[in-house]
Design an enzyme around this catalytic site. Structure first.
Site, mmCIF file in Angstrom:
data_model
loop_
_atom_site.group_PDB
_atom_site.id
_atom_site.type_symbol
_atom_site.label_atom_id
_atom_site.label_comp_id
_atom_site.label_asym_id
_atom_site.label_seq_id
_atom_site.Cartn_x
_atom_site.Cartn_y
_atom_site.Cartn_z
ATOM 1 C CG HIS A 60 -26.726 7.434 23.342
ATOM 2 N ND1 HIS A 60 -27.597 6.403 23.087
ATOM 3 C CD2 HIS A 60 -25.938 7.010 24.359
ATOM 4 C CE1 HIS A 60 -27.350 5.403 23.910
ATOM 5 N NE2 HIS A 60 -26.347 5.736 24.705
ATOM 6 C CE LYS A 70 -29.792 11.166 18.110
ATOM 7 N NZ LYS A 70 -29.110 10.695 19.334
ATOM 8 C CE1 TYR A 130 -34.604 5.622 18.395
ATOM 9 C CE2 TYR A 130 -32.972 7.023 17.336
ATOM 10 C CZ TYR A 130 -33.294 5.875 18.019
ATOM 11 O OH TYR A 130 -32.312 4.981 18.346
ATOM 12 C CG ASP A 168 -25.871 3.654 27.166
ATOM 13 O OD1 ASP A 168 -25.031 3.898 26.275
ATOM 14 O OD2 ASP A 168 -27.096 3.697 26.966
HETATM 15 C C1 LIG Z 1 -28.769 3.585 16.904
HETATM 16 C C2 LIG Z 1 -28.587 2.386 15.964
HETATM 17 C C3 LIG Z 1 -28.231 1.156 16.457
HETATM 18 N N1 LIG Z 1 -28.078 0.068 15.631
HETATM 19 C C4 LIG Z 1 -27.748 -1.239 16.203
HETATM 20 C C5 LIG Z 1 -26.366 -1.265 16.850
HETATM 21 C C6 LIG Z 1 -26.544 -2.071 18.096
HETATM 22 O O1 LIG Z 1 -26.208 -3.423 17.864
HETATM 23 C C7 LIG Z 1 -28.032 -2.053 18.419
HETATM 24 C C8 LIG Z 1 -28.336 -1.236 19.653
HETATM 25 O O2 LIG Z 1 -27.671 0.029 19.539
HETATM 26 P P1 LIG Z 1 -27.515 0.990 20.782
HETATM 27 O O3 LIG Z 1 -26.622 2.118 20.353
HETATM 28 O O4 LIG Z 1 -27.107 0.211 22.003
HETATM 29 O O5 LIG Z 1 -29.023 1.495 20.968
HETATM 30 P P2 LIG Z 1 -29.575 2.646 21.946
HETATM 31 O O6 LIG Z 1 -31.057 2.530 21.949
HETATM 32 O O7 LIG Z 1 -28.854 2.599 23.248
HETATM 33 O O8 LIG Z 1 -29.127 3.994 21.176
HETATM 34 C C9 LIG Z 1 -29.993 5.060 20.951
HETATM 35 O O9 LIG Z 1 -30.235 5.749 22.189
HETATM 36 C C10 LIG Z 1 -31.053 6.904 22.073
HETATM 37 C C11 LIG Z 1 -31.193 7.516 23.448
HETATM 38 C C12 LIG Z 1 -30.456 7.874 21.074
HETATM 39 O O10 LIG Z 1 -31.316 8.976 20.836
HETATM 40 C C13 LIG Z 1 -30.206 7.188 19.733
HETATM 41 O O11 LIG Z 1 -29.590 8.107 18.842
HETATM 42 C C14 LIG Z 1 -29.342 5.971 19.915
HETATM 43 O O12 LIG Z 1 -28.064 6.373 20.354
HETATM 44 O O13 LIG Z 1 -28.678 -1.500 17.266
HETATM 45 C C15 LIG Z 1 -28.283 0.194 14.265
HETATM 46 O O14 LIG Z 1 -28.158 -0.801 13.510
HETATM 47 N N2 LIG Z 1 -28.645 1.408 13.738
HETATM 48 C C16 LIG Z 1 -28.802 2.518 14.537
HETATM 49 O O15 LIG Z 1 -29.165 3.592 14.003
#
Ligand SMILES: Cc1cn([C@H]2C[C@H](O)[C@@H](COP(=O)(O)OP(=O)(O)O[C@H]3O[C@@H](C)[C@H](O)[C@@H](O)[C@H]3O)O2)c(=O)[nH]c1=O
Ligand SMILES: Cc1cn([C@H]2C[C@H](O)[C@@H](COP(=O)(O)OP(=O)(O)O[C@H]3O[C@@H](C)[C@H](O)[C@@H](O)[C@H]3O)O2)c(=O)[nH]c1=O
Lengths: 181, 181
Positions: A60, A70, A130, A168
């Site tokens: 991401h 980050k 993070y 993903d």
């Molecule tokens: C990233 C994020 C998600 N959310 C919410 C939206 C979704 O319903 C839920 C899960 O989001 P996801 O994008 O699927 O989470 P994720 O854990 O897959 O995403 C993360 O992956 C890491 C590898 C990256 O470094 C991050 O920057 C972020 O992209 O959380 C927020 O409210 N604020 C945020 O900052």
């Protein structure tokens, strides 16, 4: 606090001081002074994710008005963490850096804007924390498949153990995205 | 994110949104926007402590040029957390507020400058994280005994189980300190 450069310019590993005593330990995980001395500043949000063993989150990035640098670390458990340089004018474009982050080594990795980031949890009960320099902004989110052959990341664990979100699993290849960096 | 007032003016409990899925969970533990809307801002340092069951840390405050407001939370494990109002002109001077913070409820407590703070770890492997608005500064540190009868805190667990640092065992009573708040 030690700031250790990596082979990819801009990516930095931070090793904190750990104070141990009969009660447990104490760590300053972030301190504005040494970080800003090293050109790392402007954090606006702190995130925490909890993952079972085999969870892979990535790859991401967030670009645009809220482009994110980050600062990532593991508080408990253990991950294989990867950052891929996708800065078009970088001498290390397309190269990645990987590191084991865990609750024992307490290391952090600073990932400036212009990188794809992801990690694989190697243990159950993995807490991943993070800090980011831009507010969460879906319109700036981009992603690339974890198994894109162009990235050539050698993930540990058996791939059939991986737990990956539907979002993903559907990500494009690096060559298919329009790269904003 | 909900900001819930407590009976002591200035002390606020924050309840985050927890996003759960097959991978685990995700939480924004801090976001500059809603916090600054509620008048809470200026964090310069993030701390992490790890404690065994029975560890009691407190009662501490940091005054002076680097006076600290603290945003405290538990990432794993469970604590009995206490803040004592020692603002001399406060209508709730000497009163305390206590709350169970744990990795499941993911609540935070905002403690402005002018309070003594301490906690008792109720479980092994307790990870306690806090953000502070002033840099660590020994010259501004002050402390009061956890068992000062004037504070009248009813700590859970048996007192002979407590693990307390030598520094904290020697702290004075509230009436013996010169109160900078
Ligand atoms: C990233 C994020 C998600 N959310 C919410 C939206 C979704 O319903 C839920 C899960 O989001 P996801 O994008 O699927 O989470 P994720 O854990 O897959 O995403 C993360 O992956 C890491 C590898 C990256 O470094 C991050 O920057 C972020 O992209 O959380 C927020 O409210 N604020 C945020 O900052
Ligand atoms: C608090 C702190 C300690 N340290 C170092 C100094 C000591 O060698 C070691 C342990 O410090 P101690 O003061 O014994 O940790 P402690 O865990 O007893 O102190 C904490 O108790 C909490 C209840 C308060 O809310 C905190 O503000 C702080 O006072 O860590 C820092 O480097 N930076 C810091 O910010």
């Amino acid at each position: 606090m030690n700031f250790v450069p990596t082979p990819i310019p801009g990516l930095v590993v931070i090793e904190p001081q750990i104070w141990k005593d009969e009660r447990g330990f104490f760590i300053e995980t972030y301190n504005e002074k040494p970080f800003s001395t090293h050109g790392i500043s402007g954090f606006v949000q702190d995130n925490l994710s909890y993952s079972h063993r085999g969870v892979l989150r990535g790859m991401h990035a967030q670009a645009g008005d809220n482009a994110q640098g980050k600062l990532v670390r593991v508080l408990r458990g253990r991950v294989f963490d990867v950052a891929v340089d996708i800065r078009k004018s970088s001498s290390t474009y397309g190269k990645h850096f990987s590191i084991i982050l865990d609750g024992e080594n307490a290391k952090s990795l600073w990932i400036p804007p212009g990188f794809l980031h992801g990690f694989l949890a190697l243990e159950d009960d993995t807490l991943f924390a993070y800090k980011v320099t831009g507010f969460y902004d879906k319109s700036g989110e981009l992603g690339v498949r974890w198994d894109d052959p162009e990235l050539a990341i050698e993930w540990p664990l058996r791939h059939d153990e991986f737990i990956i979100s539907a979002k993903d699993r559907q990500l494009p290849l690096l060559k298919e995205i329009s790269n904003p960096f």
